[in-house]
Write a protein that holds these residues in place. Structure first.
Motif, PDB file in Angstrom:
ATOM      1  N   UNK A   1       0.843  -1.175   0.000  1.00  0.00           N
ATOM      2  CA  UNK A   1       0.000   0.000   0.000  1.00  0.00           C
ATOM      3  C   UNK A   1       0.890   1.240   0.000  1.00  0.00           C
ATOM      4  N   UNK A   2       0.595   2.155  -0.879  1.00  0.00           N
ATOM      5  CA  UNK A   2       1.287   3.446  -0.914  1.00  0.00           C
ATOM      6  C   UNK A   2       0.345   4.515  -0.396  1.00  0.00           C
ATOM      7  N   UNK A   3       0.889   5.428   0.389  1.00  0.00           N
ATOM      8  CA  UNK A   3       0.096   6.504   0.954  1.00  0.00           C
ATOM      9  C   UNK A   3       0.797   7.814   0.631  1.00  0.00           C
ATOM     10  N   UNK A   4       0.037   8.771   0.125  1.00  0.00           N
ATOM     11  CA  UNK A   4       0.594  10.095  -0.155  1.00  0.00           C
ATOM     12  C   UNK A   4       0.335  10.998   1.039  1.00  0.00           C
ATOM     13  N   UNK A   5       1.357  11.695   1.483  1.00  0.00           N
ATOM     14  CA  UNK A   5       1.237  12.608   2.616  1.00  0.00           C
ATOM     15  C   UNK A   5       1.469  14.035   2.148  1.00  0.00           C
TER      16      UNK A   5
END
Length: 179
Positions: free
Chosen positions: A1-5
């Motif tokens: 899972x990739x999460x953009x912050x």
């Protein structure tokens, strides 16, 4: 899972690592998720408790265990009157600082000029009633979208400020600290 912050969140995470409280960004994120999970668990528990309390009320209603509002409020007013008489018959005082009185005037002027005179009158009555209540039960109060800040004094309370809940409270208090 990739999460953009967002850059702000990334900066916050980095500052937490740099503070020495955490050894890595992963540790910061894990702590945040645990805190979020705990908050959700507490919320769910409170929601379930609220559901139980509502069920108690519904069951009481089904059994016919109801009392007219006039009776309830009359009994409570009589009770408060007896308590006042025991305390010497006097209500606690409520006094306003000059900035607090100006706050109320500003709010009422705004509402009267932008909404209606009737709405301004109703709001003024609500603020007045809340302040009287606070004199007997000192704490921080709220009337509609307005916050009433007070402190206990001998024999009652002193209203320090009355501000819109939509105001930038941090800036308001920063101005107070600087002044």
């Amino acid at each position: 899972m990739n999460v953009s912050l967002t850059p702000e969140i990334e900066q916050f995470i980095q500052s937490q690592v740099e503070s020495g409280k955490y050894t890595s960004p992963d540790e910061v994120i894990l702590a945040a998720l645990r805190a979020f999970e705990e908050r959700e668990r507490i919320y769910k528990g409170r929601f379930e408790e609220l559901r139980r309390e509502i069920r108690v009320g519904v069951e009481a209603s089904k059994r016919g265990e109801v009392v007219d509002d006039e009776i309830v409020f009359s009994q409570l007013q009589q009770k408060l009157q007896r308590l006042r008489e025991r305390e010497g018959g006097m209500s606690n005082i409520c006094r306003f600082t000059v900035p607090a009185s100006r706050d109320i005037e500003s709010i009422i002027d705004y509402v009267a000029g932008n909404i209606s005179l009737d709405t301004a009158q109703r709001l003024l009555n609500k603020i007045n009633q809340k302040c009287k209540t606070l004199a007997n039960f000192p704490d921080i109060g709220r009337v509609d979208d307005y916050l009433i800040f007070c402190r206990p004094i001998e024999g009652g309370i002193e209203i320090l400020r009355v501000v819109s809940g939509y105001r930038d409270l941090e800036a308001l208090f920063q101005d107070e600290d600087e002044g």
